[in-house]
Design a protein around this motif. Structure first.
Motif, PDB file in Angstrom:
ATOM      1  N   ALA A 101       0.831  -1.207   0.000  1.00 48.55           N
ATOM      2  CA  ALA A 101       0.000   0.000   0.000  1.00 48.55           C
ATOM      3  C   ALA A 101       0.865   1.256   0.000  1.00 48.55           C
ATOM      4  CB  ALA A 101      -0.930  -0.008   1.218  1.00 48.55           C
ATOM      5  N   PHE A 102       1.962   1.194   0.758  1.00 47.66           N
ATOM      6  CA  PHE A 102       2.830   2.371   0.844  1.00 47.66           C
ATOM      7  C   PHE A 102       3.549   2.638  -0.473  1.00 47.66           C
ATOM      8  CE2 PHE A 102       7.112   4.100   1.422  1.00 47.66           C
ATOM      9  CZ  PHE A 102       6.770   5.367   1.888  1.00 47.66           C
ATOM     10  N   ILE A 103       4.092   1.594  -1.111  1.00 47.79           N
ATOM     11  CA  ILE A 103       4.843   1.828  -2.350  1.00 47.79           C
ATOM     12  C   ILE A 103       3.905   2.324  -3.447  1.00 47.79           C
ATOM     13  CG2 ILE A 103       4.696  -0.424  -3.482  1.00 47.79           C
ATOM     14  CD1 ILE A 103       7.898   1.671  -3.057  1.00 47.79           C
ATOM     15  N   PHE A 104       2.642   1.887  -3.414  1.00 44.97           N
ATOM     16  CA  PHE A 104       1.648   2.390  -4.359  1.00 44.97           C
ATOM     17  C   PHE A 104       1.413   3.878  -4.110  1.00 44.97           C
ATOM     18  CE2 PHE A 104      -3.024   2.645  -5.540  1.00 44.97           C
ATOM     19  CZ  PHE A 104      -2.791   2.702  -6.898  1.00 44.97           C
ATOM     20  N   PHE A 105       1.309   4.250  -2.848  1.00 43.51           N
ATOM     21  CA  PHE A 105       1.142   5.656  -2.492  1.00 43.51           C
ATOM     22  C   PHE A 105       2.387   6.455  -2.888  1.00 43.51           C
ATOM     23  CE2 PHE A 105       1.883   9.194   0.395  1.00 43.51           C
ATOM     24  CZ  PHE A 105       0.685   9.875   0.324  1.00 43.51           C
ATOM     25  N   PHE A 106       3.552   5.928  -2.544  1.00 41.98           N
ATOM     26  CA  PHE A 106       4.821   6.622  -2.804  1.00 41.98           C
ATOM     27  C   PHE A 106       5.010   6.883  -4.293  1.00 41.98           C
ATOM     28  CE2 PHE A 106       9.393   6.653  -3.645  1.00 41.98           C
ATOM     29  CZ  PHE A 106       9.856   7.533  -2.680  1.00 41.98           C
ATOM     30  N   ALA A 107       4.776   5.838  -5.117  1.00 42.17           N
ATOM     31  CA  ALA A 107       4.963   5.973  -6.562  1.00 42.17           C
ATOM     32  C   ALA A 107       3.956   6.943  -7.153  1.00 42.17           C
ATOM     33  CB  ALA A 107       4.851   4.610  -7.241  1.00 42.17           C
ATOM     34  N   GLY A 108       2.696   6.821  -6.724  1.00 41.95           N
ATOM     35  CA  GLY A 108       1.671   7.704  -7.263  1.00 41.95           C
ATOM     36  C   GLY A 108       1.869   9.140  -6.847  1.00 41.95           C
ATOM     37  N   PHE A 109       2.245   9.337  -5.595  1.00 43.99           N
ATOM     38  CA  PHE A 109       2.430  10.687  -5.060  1.00 43.99           C
ATOM     39  C   PHE A 109       3.533  11.428  -5.814  1.00 43.99           C
ATOM     40  CE2 PHE A 109       4.214  13.780  -2.089  1.00 43.99           C
ATOM     41  CZ  PHE A 109       3.072  14.361  -1.560  1.00 43.99           C
ATOM     42  N   GLU A 110       4.633  10.741  -6.089  1.00 43.10           N
ATOM     43  CA  GLU A 110       5.798  11.411  -6.664  1.00 43.10           C
ATOM     44  C   GLU A 110       5.819  11.345  -8.194  1.00 43.10           C
ATOM     45  OE1 GLU A 110       9.016  13.762  -6.814  1.00 43.10           O
ATOM     46  OE2 GLU A 110       7.800  13.298  -5.057  1.00 43.10           O
TER      47      GLU A 110
END
Length: 516
Positions: free
Chosen positions: A308-317
């Motif tokens: 969930a975090f890497i999905f957030f991290f990739a999408g955010f940046e």
């Protein structure tokens, strides 16, 4: 002779140890700097220059794009060259046929990414799909892939469309923000809302609630360490994971890890208690967590949090960066913007003022504009691979000999440099969506266009990123004309201390309200 003038046995021993240590260090350095020469691989002939280039990059005096483009262009006819990546001999692969073999045809030889952070040091990062290896990666990829099928994208479209409408309508209602807007910060707020609703089932409006915790934690997570202490931190994390674990050093602040773990736990608890079913990433991970499996790796809460975090991290940046560059190129190239708006308006008219998933997928010129933006500004300027099984490479260039890549040897593929190679893309600095027209796109050599990577390790969320970008651009063009300002820097100068591409002075445009 006065024995008092003779050195003590301890001093003699100490001096001997120092001399031996210095000789060993000199031997090691010589072996490292002559590594590629001994293998007959083209390399930077001046070892000191290679050393200086590495440290200029590390200390933020040059950008990743400048660094790798310099290396890529040094031997313009070589299939690959030998470089040193922080004293680690690494192959930089230039040839598109070799890239095809490595990422697709002979994938089993290069299935994983390089070591970055030890699992014991920062599980939030190391347990994510991007860094998993071997069977564990295959299992997680198979678990997550159903989240990103065309049918799931269609289901999530309405959620993304609402976020896009909310974002654009907020700008319409606040014209004071539109005179000069820094798009990176603004689009990060939009991607925060998208990921919160699509992955976590949480409604967030980051334009209204500007200090919401989702957005704040995203900013914290993507802020790279700077200064001397930041450099020391990175070196310890990369080279001395045992020391990092001993002193409790992690990539992300502990509060960030704690926040995402809490959010995932609360989401899972709410769905279980209320029997909520949403066909998204969290649901699929929950199913894998619950079911009995013969797999040697049972899904844990940390596994779910990491994905969930890497999905957030990739999408955010990376997704927000793509939107920034699309917006800037449209502001600079008014003819492209006018043509794209005409296409958007056509589909709006056919849909009674609304854009459906099907109509968005039919926007051919939108595809061309986004594809050209990804060529000019790939989300990651380079990707890496780690050899798993011995592999023979053909001679790099005439006069060289073939070499054997050994297990654990690292390789780098310079996507940015390939995308800017005039052999593959004439006049590469020009923004020209026509490269990707139906008439021209077949002229692009396979494996020279790699914005999301290729093969089994291709970015799993690329459809999602494209959909959230396209719907936002469509809604922006419906309500605004995008224009440059005095702060718009063209051509873009990239920030030096960033892994992904970002303008050093921010991405500034103005939004002029259109009469609709």
């Amino acid at each position: 002779m006065d024995t008092l003038l003779l050195p003590s046995p301890f001093v003699l021993l100490l001096c001997t140890l120092i001399v031996i240590s210095v000789l060993k260090i000199i031997t090691l350095i010589h072996r490292i700097f002559s590594y590629w020469k001994n293998k007959g691989v083209p390399y930077l002939p001046n070892s000191f220059s290679s050393f200086v280039m590495d440290w200029k990059l590390f200390f933020g005096y040059i950008s990743f794009t400048d660094h790798f483009q310099y290396l890529y262009n040094y031997y313009p006819d070589a299939k690959y060259i030998g470089i040193l990546d922080l004293f680690k001999p690494t192959l930089l692969v230039r040839d598109h046929e070799l890239i095809k073999n490595m990422v697709v045809k002979d994938f089993e030889h290069f299935p994983d990414h390089r070591d970055f952070v030890n699992n014991d040091v920062d599980a939030l990062f190391s347990k994510s799909l991007f860094f998993l290896r071997g069977n564990r990666w295959r299992e997680m990829r198979n678990t997550l892939s159903p989240s990103f099928t065309a049918s799931k994208m269609k289901f999530m479209f309405d959620l993304l469309s609402k976020c896009s409408h909310d974002f654009v309508n907020y700008l319409v209602d606040h014209p004071e923000l539109c005179h000069e807007i820094e798009t990176k910060e603004a689009f990060r707020r939009y991607t925060t809302d998208v990921i919160a609703t699509a992955a976590f089932g949480i409604s967030v409006n980051s334009m209204k609630d500007r200090d919401n915790e989702f957005f704040i934690k995203g900013v914290e997570a993507t802020k790279l360490p700077t200064g001397l202490l930041g450099i020391v931190k990175i070196i310890i994390l990369l080279k001395c994971p045992w020391l990092a674990k001993l002193i409790g050093l992690t990539i992300f602040p502990p509060a960030t890890s704690k926040f995402f773990k809490k959010i995932v736990q609360e989401t899972i608890r709410a769905r279980e208690e209320k029997n909520i079913v949403r066909p998204d990433m969290i649901h699929l991970l929950m199913q894998s967590w619950d079911k009995e499996s013969n797999s040697a790796h049972k899904m844990s809460l940390d596994d779910i949090v990491s994905q969930a975090f890497i999905f957030f991290f990739a999408g955010f940046e990376t997704s927000s960066a793509l939107m920034c560059f699309v917006a800037q190129e449209l502001a600079v190239n008014q003819d492209v913007q006018d043509r794209l708006r005409k296409e958007v308006q056509q589909h709006l008219a056919e849909g009674n003022g609304e854009i459906s998933y099907e109509s968005l997928m039919k926007m051919s010129y939108m595809d061309m504009v986004i594809s050209e933006t990804l060529r000019k500004y790939p989300p990651m300027p380079f990707i890496d691979r780690r050899c798993a099984k011995r592999y023979e490479l053909p001679p790099s260039q005439p006069g060289c000999k073939s070499i054997i890549v050994e297990p654990a040897d690292p390789l780098v593929l310079c996507i940015y440099a390939i995308h800017r190679d005039p052999k593959y893309f004439p006049n590469p600095d020009k923004f020209d969506p026509e490269r990707f027209s139906e008439e021209n796109k077949d002229n692009i050599l396979p494996y020279t266009y790699l914005p999301f990577g290729h093969g089994p390790r291709k970015c799993i969320g690329n459809r999602f990123a494209l959909m959230e970008t396209k719907i936002l651009i469509a809604h922006l063009l419906q309500k605004f004309t995008l224009k440059t300002t005095d702060k718009t820097v063209e051509p873009v100068i990239f920030a030096k201390r960033e892994f992904s591409l970002r303008s050093i002075s921010g991405s500034w445009i103005s939004l002029e309200k259109r009469e609709t």
